[in-house]
Design a protein around this motif. Structure first.
Motif, PDB file in Angstrom:
ATOM      1  N   CYS B 168       0.851  -1.205   0.000  1.00 22.86           N
ATOM      2  CA  CYS B 168       0.000   0.000   0.000  1.00 22.86           C
ATOM      3  C   CYS B 168       0.881   1.247   0.000  1.00 22.86           C
ATOM      4  O   CYS B 168       0.613   2.209  -0.727  1.00 22.86           O
ATOM      5  CB  CYS B 168      -0.907   0.004   1.236  1.00 22.86           C
ATOM      6  SG  CYS B 168      -2.087  -1.360   1.285  1.00 22.86           S
ATOM      7  N   CYS B 169       1.942   1.220   0.818  1.00 23.97           N
ATOM      8  CA  CYS B 169       2.843   2.383   0.882  1.00 23.97           C
ATOM      9  C   CYS B 169       3.624   2.550  -0.418  1.00 23.97           C
ATOM     10  O   CYS B 169       3.786   3.667  -0.918  1.00 23.97           O
ATOM     11  CB  CYS B 169       3.807   2.229   2.062  1.00 23.97           C
ATOM     12  SG  CYS B 169       2.983   2.301   3.676  1.00 23.97           S
ATOM     13  N   LEU B 170       4.113   1.451  -0.963  1.00 21.85           N
ATOM     14  CA  LEU B 170       4.894   1.507  -2.201  1.00 21.85           C
ATOM     15  C   LEU B 170       4.043   2.037  -3.362  1.00 21.85           C
ATOM     16  O   LEU B 170       4.474   2.919  -4.113  1.00 21.85           O
ATOM     17  CB  LEU B 170       5.457   0.119  -2.521  1.00 21.85           C
ATOM     18  CG  LEU B 170       6.354   0.013  -3.755  1.00 21.85           C
ATOM     19  CD1 LEU B 170       7.458  -1.038  -3.547  1.00 21.85           C
ATOM     20  CD2 LEU B 170       5.575  -0.342  -5.027  1.00 21.85           C
ATOM     21  N   TYR B 171       2.852   1.505  -3.494  1.00 21.61           N
ATOM     22  CA  TYR B 171       1.986   1.914  -4.605  1.00 21.61           C
ATOM     23  C   TYR B 171       1.689   3.411  -4.538  1.00 21.61           C
ATOM     24  O   TYR B 171       1.788   4.127  -5.540  1.00 21.61           O
ATOM     25  CB  TYR B 171       0.686   1.102  -4.549  1.00 21.61           C
ATOM     26  CG  TYR B 171      -0.251   1.307  -5.716  1.00 21.61           C
ATOM     27  CD1 TYR B 171      -0.011   0.700  -6.938  1.00 21.61           C
ATOM     28  CD2 TYR B 171      -1.395   2.108  -5.593  1.00 21.61           C
ATOM     29  CE1 TYR B 171      -0.884   0.873  -8.016  1.00 21.61           C
ATOM     30  CE2 TYR B 171      -2.266   2.282  -6.653  1.00 21.61           C
ATOM     31  CZ  TYR B 171      -2.006   1.668  -7.861  1.00 21.61           C
ATOM     32  OH  TYR B 171      -2.861   1.835  -8.925  1.00 21.61           O
ATOM     33  N   ALA B 172       1.367   3.878  -3.324  1.00 21.74           N
ATOM     34  CA  ALA B 172       1.054   5.304  -3.153  1.00 21.74           C
ATOM     35  C   ALA B 172       2.277   6.174  -3.439  1.00 21.74           C
ATOM     36  O   ALA B 172       2.164   7.255  -4.018  1.00 21.74           O
ATOM     37  CB  ALA B 172       0.540   5.552  -1.736  1.00 21.74           C
ATOM     38  N   GLN B 173       3.451   5.712  -3.031  1.00 16.18           N
ATOM     39  CA  GLN B 173       4.662   6.512  -3.255  1.00 16.18           C
ATOM     40  C   GLN B 173       4.998   6.601  -4.750  1.00 16.18           C
ATOM     41  O   GLN B 173       5.396   7.663  -5.235  1.00 16.18           O
ATOM     42  CB  GLN B 173       5.852   5.943  -2.475  1.00 16.18           C
ATOM     43  CG  GLN B 173       7.104   6.802  -2.575  1.00 16.18           C
ATOM     44  CD  GLN B 173       6.872   8.210  -2.049  1.00 16.18           C
ATOM     45  OE1 GLN B 173       6.348   8.396  -0.960  1.00 16.18           O
ATOM     46  NE2 GLN B 173       7.237   9.232  -2.830  1.00 16.18           N
ATOM     47  N   VAL B 174       4.836   5.497  -5.463  1.00 12.13           N
ATOM     48  CA  VAL B 174       5.124   5.537  -6.907  1.00 12.13           C
ATOM     49  C   VAL B 174       4.174   6.515  -7.597  1.00 12.13           C
ATOM     50  O   VAL B 174       4.585   7.291  -8.465  1.00 12.13           O
ATOM     51  CB  VAL B 174       5.037   4.127  -7.532  1.00 12.13           C
ATOM     52  CG1 VAL B 174       5.104   4.204  -9.050  1.00 12.13           C
ATOM     53  CG2 VAL B 174       6.171   3.248  -7.002  1.00 12.13           C
ATOM     54  N   TRP B 175       2.916   6.518  -7.171  1.00 17.81           N
ATOM     55  CA  TRP B 175       1.989   7.515  -7.714  1.00 17.81           C
ATOM     56  C   TRP B 175       2.451   8.930  -7.381  1.00 17.81           C
ATOM     57  O   TRP B 175       2.417   9.830  -8.235  1.00 17.81           O
ATOM     58  CB  TRP B 175       0.561   7.282  -7.188  1.00 17.81           C
ATOM     59  CG  TRP B 175      -0.229   6.467  -8.146  1.00 17.81           C
ATOM     60  CD1 TRP B 175      -0.553   5.148  -8.040  1.00 17.81           C
ATOM     61  CD2 TRP B 175      -0.756   6.901  -9.402  1.00 17.81           C
ATOM     62  NE1 TRP B 175      -1.238   4.728  -9.149  1.00 17.81           N
ATOM     63  CE2 TRP B 175      -1.391   5.797 -10.000  1.00 17.81           C
ATOM     64  CE3 TRP B 175      -0.757   8.111 -10.085  1.00 17.81           C
ATOM     65  CZ2 TRP B 175      -2.008   5.856 -11.247  1.00 17.81           C
ATOM     66  CZ3 TRP B 175      -1.373   8.190 -11.329  1.00 17.81           C
ATOM     67  CH2 TRP B 175      -1.994   7.063 -11.890  1.00 17.81           C
ATOM     68  N   ASN B 176       2.885   9.115  -6.139  1.00 18.40           N
ATOM     69  CA  ASN B 176       3.336  10.434  -5.698  1.00 18.40           C
ATOM     70  C   ASN B 176       4.546  10.904  -6.515  1.00 18.40           C
ATOM     71  O   ASN B 176       4.670  12.086  -6.841  1.00 18.40           O
ATOM     72  CB  ASN B 176       3.685  10.368  -4.206  1.00 18.40           C
ATOM     73  CG  ASN B 176       3.554  11.715  -3.512  1.00 18.40           C
ATOM     74  OD1 ASN B 176       2.795  12.579  -3.945  1.00 18.40           O
ATOM     75  ND2 ASN B 176       4.290  11.897  -2.442  1.00 18.40           N
ATOM     76  N   LYS B 205      -8.391   1.083  -7.912  1.00 24.67           N
ATOM     77  CA  LYS B 205      -9.530   1.849  -7.379  1.00 24.67           C
ATOM     78  C   LYS B 205      -9.057   2.930  -6.395  1.00 24.67           C
ATOM     79  O   LYS B 205      -9.735   3.942  -6.179  1.00 24.67           O
ATOM     80  CB  LYS B 205     -10.490   0.869  -6.670  1.00 24.67           C
ATOM     81  CG  LYS B 205     -11.874   1.409  -6.384  1.00 24.67           C
ATOM     82  CD  LYS B 205     -12.741   0.356  -5.667  1.00 24.67           C
ATOM     83  CE  LYS B 205     -13.706   1.017  -4.689  1.00 24.67           C
ATOM     84  NZ  LYS B 205     -14.148   0.149  -3.604  1.00 24.67           N
ATOM     85  N   ALA B 206      -7.866   2.720  -5.793  1.00 22.85           N
ATOM     86  CA  ALA B 206      -7.308   3.688  -4.837  1.00 22.85           C
ATOM     87  C   ALA B 206      -6.448   4.757  -5.500  1.00 22.85           C
ATOM     88  O   ALA B 206      -6.086   5.750  -4.869  1.00 22.85           O
ATOM     89  CB  ALA B 206      -6.462   2.947  -3.790  1.00 22.85           C
ATOM     90  N   ALA B 207      -6.126   4.562  -6.763  1.00 21.34           N
ATOM     91  CA  ALA B 207      -5.189   5.469  -7.445  1.00 21.34           C
ATOM     92  C   ALA B 207      -5.770   6.875  -7.566  1.00 21.34           C
ATOM     93  O   ALA B 207      -6.983   7.044  -7.773  1.00 21.34           O
ATOM     94  CB  ALA B 207      -4.834   4.911  -8.816  1.00 21.34           C
ATOM     95  N   PRO B 208      -4.926   7.902  -7.446  1.00 15.14           N
ATOM     96  CA  PRO B 208      -5.400   9.285  -7.470  1.00 15.14           C
ATOM     97  C   PRO B 208      -6.339   9.634  -8.622  1.00 15.14           C
ATOM     98  O   PRO B 208      -7.403  10.242  -8.378  1.00 15.14           O
ATOM     99  CB  PRO B 208      -4.098  10.100  -7.519  1.00 15.14           C
ATOM    100  CG  PRO B 208      -3.121   9.244  -6.785  1.00 15.14           C
ATOM    101  CD  PRO B 208      -3.481   7.825  -7.163  1.00 15.14           C
ATOM    102  N   PRO B 209      -6.054   9.271  -9.884  1.00 12.22           N
ATOM    103  CA  PRO B 209      -6.944   9.740 -10.958  1.00 12.22           C
ATOM    104  C   PRO B 209      -8.328   9.129 -10.917  1.00 12.22           C
ATOM    105  O   PRO B 209      -9.237   9.628 -11.585  1.00 12.22           O
ATOM    106  CB  PRO B 209      -6.222   9.317 -12.251  1.00 12.22           C
ATOM    107  CG  PRO B 209      -5.104   8.458 -11.848  1.00 12.22           C
ATOM    108  CD  PRO B 209      -4.898   8.531 -10.389  1.00 12.22           C
ATOM    109  N   ASN B 210      -8.488   8.061 -10.128  1.00 16.41           N
ATOM    110  CA  ASN B 210      -9.783   7.395 -10.087  1.00 16.41           C
ATOM    111  C   ASN B 210     -10.667   7.845  -8.924  1.00 16.41           C
ATOM    112  O   ASN B 210     -11.636   7.174  -8.580  1.00 16.41           O
ATOM    113  CB  ASN B 210      -9.573   5.875 -10.063  1.00 16.41           C
ATOM    114  CG  ASN B 210      -8.796   5.413 -11.279  1.00 16.41           C
ATOM    115  OD1 ASN B 210      -8.895   6.029 -12.349  1.00 16.41           O
ATOM    116  ND2 ASN B 210      -8.001   4.363 -11.132  1.00 16.41           N
ATOM    117  N   GLN B 211     -10.315   8.988  -8.322  1.00  8.99           N
ATOM    118  CA  GLN B 211     -11.116   9.496  -7.209  1.00  8.99           C
ATOM    119  C   GLN B 211     -12.087  10.570  -7.709  1.00  8.99           C
ATOM    120  O   GLN B 211     -11.818  11.234  -8.712  1.00  8.99           O
ATOM    121  CB  GLN B 211     -10.196  10.082  -6.124  1.00  8.99           C
ATOM    122  CG  GLN B 211      -9.119   9.126  -5.656  1.00  8.99           C
ATOM    123  CD  GLN B 211      -9.640   7.725  -5.394  1.00  8.99           C
ATOM    124  OE1 GLN B 211     -10.604   7.561  -4.647  1.00  8.99           O
ATOM    125  NE2 GLN B 211      -9.038   6.713  -6.017  1.00  8.99           N
TER     126      GLN B 211
END
Lengths: 215, 215
Positions: B168-176, B205-211
């Protein structure tokens, strides 16, 4: 059990872990490193801890644990008594949140490598570094003080009347603040809790000046 | 159960928590805030979260949980399946350490309020902010890549073949990282894991562009 703690007397993450080890009644050999001279950047140390950070806990089987908060959770799981987290999920969430306020919102911004980076990238002198350091302590300690003042769960310590992981983080951060002389008077509850913790041998034994490598 | 997630689409801490909630199969109402315009600095929001940070998880009883990592641990304790931490203490220590490498050594240095502070205190323009951001991503991703490459515990994901808190942390950081266009090519294992995670609906579903509040 012979644990070896690879650490540095003034490091805040080392201080919080020493307090946790002391609270658990665990003895450890103290292996000091001088951060400024790059003793944690050697190939030998990087094999123990790829980030080149302190602390690293070496277990008797020769394996290594890194990241002070992960080590504290590991201690809690493998040596449950005395507990550093409450028994209930709500209490555990509160203690972790208080811990992370300090461990995530203050310390990572104020450690030595960040101050060095500010100097190198922006030419920040001692005064500018102090301003930066004090800013991050202040905004988070203001929020921490508000939370501790408002909550019925605050006791002698951050959560009730036995010390927790949050107290380990708070005690270490207050010690770290002394580096730039940040006064505690603006935060009476934090100040009171620090004074209470400073009466406990597990904490005073963990304090920077009481380590073998203290200057 | 009606959980309310107070958050912001681009926030990395929000992204990691959304992924955890999705992995646990928990539905939540999405309450968006615009950070730049101070929507998390209002008295109303500060009553929910004294730090004025996102995310905050509001429970059905109207109480609030703060600090994404503390919320993820709370989710793990109150909704154990599917597990976001391994069952063994060693594995849990490793997953937490990997999570904290990102959550403590990258994110706190690179979030919006820090970039604003660099601008205000040191006059850092977009280019200087990018250099700062990329520096902290690079030194920690280098260490993370080394750890993930060397460990027999690395699987399809950071730890074995089911996603954990570390993912969860890795995925969010790569997006960041995309904010400043930090390329992933230097870190093939991290890159491979990100690609695997991006195949899972809980993550996309958690990715920034999908909010709902994505620009």
């Amino acid at each position: 059990m012979t644990l070896k703690l690879h650490n540095f007397f003034r490091s805040s993450t080392s201080t919080r872990l020493r307090a946790a080890l002391n609270l658990k009644g665990l003895n450890y050999d103290y292996i000091p490193y001088v951060l400024r001279t790059g003793e944690t950047r050697t190939p030998e140390y990087l094999a123990k801890n790829p980030q080149g950070l302190v602390p690293t806990l070496e277990r008797e089987d020769g394996t290594y644990l890194t990241q002070s908060l992960a080590i504290m959770e590991w201690l809690e799981e493998t040596h449950p008594e005395p507990a550093l987290l409450p028994a209930d999920a709500d209490g555990r969430a509160r203690v972790r949140a208080l811990s992370y306020m300090i461990a995530l919102e203050i310390h990572p911004l104020n450690n030595l490598r960040v101050l060095f980076r500010l100097r190198d990238q922006f030419g920040a002198d001692e005064e500018a570094q102090k301003e930066w350091f004090t800013h991050w302590v202040t905004i988070t300690f203001d929020a921490l003080e508000a939370e501790l003042s408002a909550s019925k769960d605050t006791g002698t310590y951050c959560h009730g009347d036995t010390p927790t992981m949050a107290d380990c983080c708070l005690y270490a951060q207050v010690w770290n603040n002394k580096r730039f002389g940040v006064p505690l008077e603006s935060w009476p509850v934090i100040s009171r809790i620090y004074t209470e913790l400073d009466k406990l041998p597990a904490f005073t034994k963990a304090a920077p000046p009481n380590q073998p490598d203290a200057a």
